[in-house]
Scaffold this active site. Sequence first.
Site, PDB file in Angstrom:
ATOM      1  N   GLU A 115       0.898  -1.021  -0.127  1.00  0.00           N
ATOM      2  CA  GLU A 115       0.004  -0.066   0.111  1.00  0.00           C
ATOM      3  C   GLU A 115       0.905   1.440   0.077  1.00  0.00           C
ATOM      4  O   GLU A 115       0.488   2.229  -0.470  1.00  0.00           O
ATOM      5  CB  GLU A 115      -0.861  -0.213   1.109  1.00  0.00           C
ATOM      6  CG  GLU A 115      -1.779   1.189   1.380  1.00  0.00           C
ATOM      7  CD  GLU A 115      -2.850   1.147   0.190  1.00  0.00           C
ATOM      8  OE1 GLU A 115      -3.653   0.193   0.303  1.00  0.00           O
ATOM      9  OE2 GLU A 115      -2.808   1.916  -0.477  1.00  0.00           O
ATOM     10  N   LYS A 135       5.000   4.503  -9.886  1.00  0.00           N
ATOM     11  CA  LYS A 135       3.660   4.061  -9.220  1.00  0.00           C
ATOM     12  C   LYS A 135       2.267   3.962 -10.377  1.00  0.00           C
ATOM     13  O   LYS A 135       1.332   3.417 -10.009  1.00  0.00           O
ATOM     14  CB  LYS A 135       3.323   5.564  -8.587  1.00  0.00           C
ATOM     15  CG  LYS A 135       4.182   5.557  -7.268  1.00  0.00           C
ATOM     16  CD  LYS A 135       4.246   6.927  -6.927  1.00  0.00           C
ATOM     17  CE  LYS A 135       4.945   7.110  -5.471  1.00  0.00           C
ATOM     18  NZ  LYS A 135       5.684   8.458  -5.098  1.00  0.00           N
TER      19      LYS A 135
END
Length: 430
Positions: free
Chosen positions: A127, A203
Amino acid sequence: MSTPLKVALLGCGTVGTQVARLLADQSADLAARIGAPVSLAGIAVRRPNKHPDVPAALLTADAMALVASDVDLVVEVIGGIEPARTLLLAALRTGKSVVTANKALLAEHAAELFAAADESGADLYFEAAVAGAIPLLRPLRESLAGDRISRVMGIVNGTTNYILSAMDETGSGYAEALEEASRLGYAEADPTADVDGYDAASKAAILASLAFHTRVTAADVYREGISAVTAADIAAARTLGRTIKLLAICERNTGDNQESVTVRVHPAMIPRGHPLASVSGAFNAVFVEADAAGQLMFYGQGAGGAPTASAVLGDLVAVARNRVAGGRGPGESAYAALPVRPISMASTRYHVSLDVADRAGVLSTVASVFAMHDVSIAAVRQEGRGDEASLVIVTHSAPDAALRSTVDKIAGMPVVRDVVSVMRVEGEDL
Ligand code: NDP
Ligand code: HSE
């Protein structure tokens, strides 16, 4: 209560220090939430003598020995590809669940890591790798697993957002703002990963992989950083009621009777009224568009030790609970295997600023090049300056390849003295 779970912490820098602090400060609550106490078995660092605040008995420079010891969970906050890859593969292959914040590693080696996790039945959670404290990957992996995501767009790098906000809001210089972002612990060990867009591209690859159930690596992502964004670009954007942000955009395309994916990272002009325009400093914000859910916005601190440690601890609790219950979280979901197309096939809009000769017919000559490439012009602004004029053209959506060819052609025209800037435009329908 079950027997204690032993945790190996790899790395004790900006993030690792905060992970160790939270583990100590919240040990009683964590034990109650997990159903077993968590004990920190050791902390691997590069230079143990540089960590006077950590009990010496916990420190080691031999990360592999720590991973190979009788620990249950491995938390990796070293960063980079090696030795992180080898360490995590060793952990996963021996059934130790892994929590990592390492986007660079995941964007290149996710398939290999997931395969190792699947073989041993271990968990792989990450996460903290995207958007710091913001719960974003779990919603994509779990909450939205029943929906069909069409687009993910947002600001996913705190350092570049800090720099662009400082340049826009306080007139701060680029170098000065980057130095401050590094001092505050937002930048990567090598800040070129931030300013050249590599961090955001990693990302974006992770987000696209989860959103579209397709393997997307950093190499599949079109990438432009912010080092070419000047104070003049920011001032020009301001004049037009816009601001400049580094955006990550992951799109599902449905043309040509075949679904595909495009993933890109680049600076873009957005209207000042757009919700992303007010995201400043090291904050991140990401929009997710899904067929049934509609539009969702995720917002919060995207970088920094404590915010990132919060995401790491959330994962640690999740994998520890799985271990206590004898279960496992979701593995890789790449069944859709959609083709990843280059940016040339993505639909974008351009803001083109030119210095041109100020004489009859120049505007129509320039406009004819846009028409020749089937690019429709949305707005034109011209300002005379002696025998030269500043000409700003904003287009409607067109394939990026057509826009790029248009600019290349215009740059070679004798009436065009200079292509001052070319910037993509997002967030408004012109
Ligand atoms: P730092 O550079 O602050 O810390 C890195 C740590 O890793 C240091 O303690 C260093 O040891 C240790 N280390 C480096 N090489 C080795 C090695 N070969 N063996 C053992 N330990 C080693 O990085 P951050 O804490 O900022 O980032 C860590 C990870 O978290 C990266 O993947 C980063 O991308 C990610 N991340 C960072 C965020 C942030 O805001 N900083 C936010 C989200 C994710 P030593 O101290 O002795 O040099
Ligand atoms: N260097 C990264 C950033 C850290 O600035 O966003 C958070 O991933």
